[in-house]
Design a protein around this motif. Sequence first.
Motif, PDB file in Angstrom:
ATOM      1  N   ALA A   8      40.074   1.614 -57.089  1.00 55.17           N
ATOM      2  CA  ALA A   8      40.660   0.900 -55.952  1.00 55.17           C
ATOM      3  C   ALA A   8      41.916   0.182 -56.432  1.00 55.17           C
ATOM      4  CB  ALA A   8      39.659  -0.097 -55.388  1.00 55.17           C
ATOM      5  N   TYR A   9      42.777  -0.177 -55.503  1.00 56.63           N
ATOM      6  CA  TYR A   9      44.000  -0.852 -55.936  1.00 56.63           C
ATOM      7  C   TYR A   9      44.378  -1.925 -54.927  1.00 56.63           C
ATOM      8  CZ  TYR A   9      46.111   2.400 -52.589  1.00 56.63           C
ATOM      9  OH  TYR A   9      46.394   3.121 -51.463  1.00 56.63           O
ATOM     10  N   SER A  10      44.987  -2.981 -55.456  1.00 59.08           N
ATOM     11  CA  SER A  10      45.447  -4.072 -54.612  1.00 59.08           C
ATOM     12  C   SER A  10      46.875  -4.468 -54.968  1.00 59.08           C
ATOM     13  CB  SER A  10      44.513  -5.281 -54.769  1.00 59.08           C
ATOM     14  OG  SER A  10      44.957  -6.357 -53.976  1.00 59.08           O
ATOM     15  N   LYS A  11      47.166  -4.485 -56.247  1.00 59.38           N
ATOM     16  CA  LYS A  11      48.510  -4.816 -56.720  1.00 59.38           C
ATOM     17  C   LYS A  11      49.007  -3.684 -57.618  1.00 59.38           C
ATOM     18  CE  LYS A  11      48.385  -9.089 -55.054  1.00 59.38           C
ATOM     19  NZ  LYS A  11      49.293  -9.587 -53.994  1.00 59.38           N
ATOM     20  N   SER A  12      50.288  -3.414 -57.560  1.00 57.94           N
ATOM     21  CA  SER A  12      50.826  -2.295 -58.322  1.00 57.94           C
ATOM     22  C   SER A  12      50.818  -2.549 -59.827  1.00 57.94           C
ATOM     23  CB  SER A  12      52.258  -1.999 -57.872  1.00 57.94           C
ATOM     24  OG  SER A  12      53.090  -3.137 -58.055  1.00 57.94           O
ATOM     25  N   LYS A  13      50.712  -3.818 -60.240  1.00 63.43           N
ATOM     26  CA  LYS A  13      50.828  -4.112 -61.672  1.00 63.43           C
ATOM     27  C   LYS A  13      49.521  -3.939 -62.433  1.00 63.43           C
ATOM     28  CE  LYS A  13      50.290  -9.116 -60.917  1.00 63.43           C
ATOM     29  NZ  LYS A  13      50.932 -10.428 -61.078  1.00 63.43           N
TER      30      LYS A  13
ATOM     31  N   ARG B 143      39.534  -9.579 -50.836  1.00 56.00           N
ATOM     32  CA  ARG B 143      40.101  -8.338 -51.382  1.00 56.00           C
ATOM     33  C   ARG B 143      39.163  -7.158 -51.122  1.00 56.00           C
ATOM     34  NH1 ARG B 143      43.269  -8.979 -56.802  1.00 56.00           N
ATOM     35  NH2 ARG B 143      44.601  -9.991 -55.272  1.00 56.00           N
ATOM     36  N   LEU B 144      37.874  -7.378 -51.278  1.00 49.92           N
ATOM     37  CA  LEU B 144      36.897  -6.321 -51.005  1.00 49.92           C
ATOM     38  C   LEU B 144      36.814  -6.011 -49.522  1.00 49.92           C
ATOM     39  CD1 LEU B 144      34.354  -7.496 -53.635  1.00 49.92           C
ATOM     40  CD2 LEU B 144      35.073  -5.112 -53.412  1.00 49.92           C
ATOM     41  N   LEU B 145      36.850  -7.047 -48.703  1.00 48.70           N
ATOM     42  CA  LEU B 145      36.751  -6.845 -47.258  1.00 48.70           C
ATOM     43  C   LEU B 145      37.900  -5.997 -46.722  1.00 48.70           C
ATOM     44  CD1 LEU B 145      35.053  -7.638 -44.752  1.00 48.70           C
ATOM     45  CD2 LEU B 145      36.588  -9.577 -44.451  1.00 48.70           C
ATOM     46  N   TYR B 146      39.070  -6.118 -47.333  1.00 52.72           N
ATOM     47  CA  TYR B 146      40.244  -5.386 -46.861  1.00 52.72           C
ATOM     48  C   TYR B 146      40.458  -4.058 -47.587  1.00 52.72           C
ATOM     49  CZ  TYR B 146      41.914  -9.067 -43.792  1.00 52.72           C
ATOM     50  OH  TYR B 146      42.038  -9.963 -42.753  1.00 52.72           O
ATOM     51  N   SER B 147      39.560  -3.689 -48.475  1.00 53.43           N
ATOM     52  CA  SER B 147      39.762  -2.463 -49.250  1.00 53.43           C
ATOM     53  C   SER B 147      39.444  -1.214 -48.436  1.00 53.43           C
ATOM     54  CB  SER B 147      38.896  -2.491 -50.512  1.00 53.43           C
ATOM     55  OG  SER B 147      37.534  -2.331 -50.182  1.00 53.43           O
ATOM     56  N   GLY B 148      40.188  -0.146 -48.716  1.00 56.41           N
ATOM     57  CA  GLY B 148      39.907   1.136 -48.084  1.00 56.41           C
ATOM     58  C   GLY B 148      38.548   1.679 -48.473  1.00 56.41           C
ATOM     59  N   SER B 149      38.098   1.346 -49.667  1.00 50.77           N
ATOM     60  CA  SER B 149      36.790   1.817 -50.132  1.00 50.77           C
ATOM     61  C   SER B 149      35.661   1.270 -49.264  1.00 50.77           C
ATOM     62  CB  SER B 149      36.566   1.395 -51.586  1.00 50.77           C
ATOM     63  OG  SER B 149      37.539   1.961 -52.432  1.00 50.77           O
TER      64      SER B 149
ATOM     65  N   PHE C  49      31.098   0.172 -59.742  1.00 55.44           N
ATOM     66  CA  PHE C  49      31.782  -0.631 -60.752  1.00 55.44           C
ATOM     67  C   PHE C  49      33.098   0.037 -61.156  1.00 55.44           C
ATOM     68  CE2 PHE C  49      32.372  -2.448 -65.042  1.00 55.44           C
ATOM     69  CZ  PHE C  49      32.230  -3.808 -64.738  1.00 55.44           C
ATOM     70  N   ARG C  50      33.105   1.351 -61.263  1.00 56.94           N
ATOM     71  CA  ARG C  50      34.337   2.089 -61.593  1.00 56.94           C
ATOM     72  C   ARG C  50      35.376   1.919 -60.493  1.00 56.94           C
ATOM     73  NH1 ARG C  50      36.455   6.175 -64.684  1.00 56.94           N
ATOM     74  NH2 ARG C  50      37.490   7.936 -63.683  1.00 56.94           N
ATOM     75  N   ILE C  51      34.943   1.931 -59.258  1.00 59.13           N
ATOM     76  CA  ILE C  51      35.877   1.782 -58.139  1.00 59.13           C
ATOM     77  C   ILE C  51      36.559   0.419 -58.183  1.00 59.13           C
ATOM     78  CG2 ILE C  51      36.010   1.491 -55.628  1.00 59.13           C
ATOM     79  CD1 ILE C  51      33.907   3.780 -55.463  1.00 59.13           C
TER      80      ILE C  51
END
Length: 439
Positions: free
Chosen positions: A151-156, A40-46, A144-146
């Motif tokens: 950051a987001y991965s799932k809309s829920k 999840r981190l590897l694919y994040s825009g951040s 930590f805030r990000i």
Amino acid sequence: MSKRASSIATKPGKPTFRLTRRHSLDPDDQRTPAQKDRDRLLYSGSLRRLAGVTQVASANEVDMLHNRLTHTLKVAQVGRRIAELLIAKRPSLRSHINADVVEAAALAHDLGHPPFGHIAEEQLDECLQKAGAGDGYEGNAQSFRIVTQLAYSKSKFVGLNLTRATLAATIKYPWFREADGHHNPKFGAYQSERDDFEFARERHASSTEKTIEAQIMDLADDITYSIHDMEDFYQLGMIPLDRLAKDPGERAVFFENTKRRWGRRPELKQFGEYEKAFNDVADLMPLRGPYTGNAAQRRALKPFVSKMIKDYVMPIDVKEVDSPVKFKLDISKRHLREIAMLKELTWHYVIQSASLATLQFGQRKIIRDLFEIYADAVSDKKKRNIIPPWFALPDQLPTKDSEIARLAADIVSTLTDRQAHVQYMRLKGITPGSIRDWT
């Protein structure tokens, strides 16, 4: 267990307490919880953004320099290898050290660095405190805030919904900032993320020590940037490793400057040991003359760098301690002193240079002005369309000055170095750019 922790059945059986997360995930997945965190981190825009963020000098200035992304990937690699090494030495550590957790934490550790690096951290901290946001800005707390909120991965849910273990492993400074905002310049989370911090540290709440996985990530960070900054700035002609290798006078000037910079640090009482540690490294430097990039120099430099990393990693061990974190990394004082002195090379020859000082003066102004512009845009509906479209504004916008300031700092911290320059030039009316160009 916290009522907000949810179990994940990615494989038969119930995951351990430390590999639970706030929100349940799709069980039809072959990955372990820690592997999901890492992916999840590897694919994040951040994480992708870090390719355009300063390490020390500008990420866009010289191709050979590490940027925050290449640094992060190397921290992840070194951290993973340390974890694997320790498990191989002591198989009983397998239930306390997870290589995927360490790698995930390393991928997350620098996400909070704003454009231009530490100088922008200082400026945003000043801006936030003036606006009444008492815990200001700190890169580790922003990371930590990000991962927990921005950051987001799932809309829920908001954030990346990482496991307790990975969240705890990202926290290098397991405490909050003191009330007056000055005594603890380094800290692990803002008050706004207290619930997430307490979730991550639930079984370590009585301690201000890092978890063993956070210790591994932190050491990998120190090893990586101390060695690669030295390598970068030797190649750039700013750190004279060739002179340090053979000239006692060059070393003496470096030592005196370091002592002045350390001021009243307790390590100063043992500075002779730090000198000896650095001399041991400098005496082995196989470098002849300033860097020109010829084949002989490359053949000498790369193996030397690789050997240094190996020499620091291979002897690392773990010892048990009587505290909630249970384990502490065991690394020789000599190696820690060598790493500390390698960091000082960058301070002495690069960070304190007049050329960087003038560059940073301008960068401070860019950050300060962008912060003020975005804070104004958050408050004024007519101006909100100047906020970068990749930043997702919350449904309920803040009205308190301190909360508006926090949101403005969040917006600034999503920019790369180049984006900060371009947005500043456009928003100040200096260079309009193209109607089709957001970056």
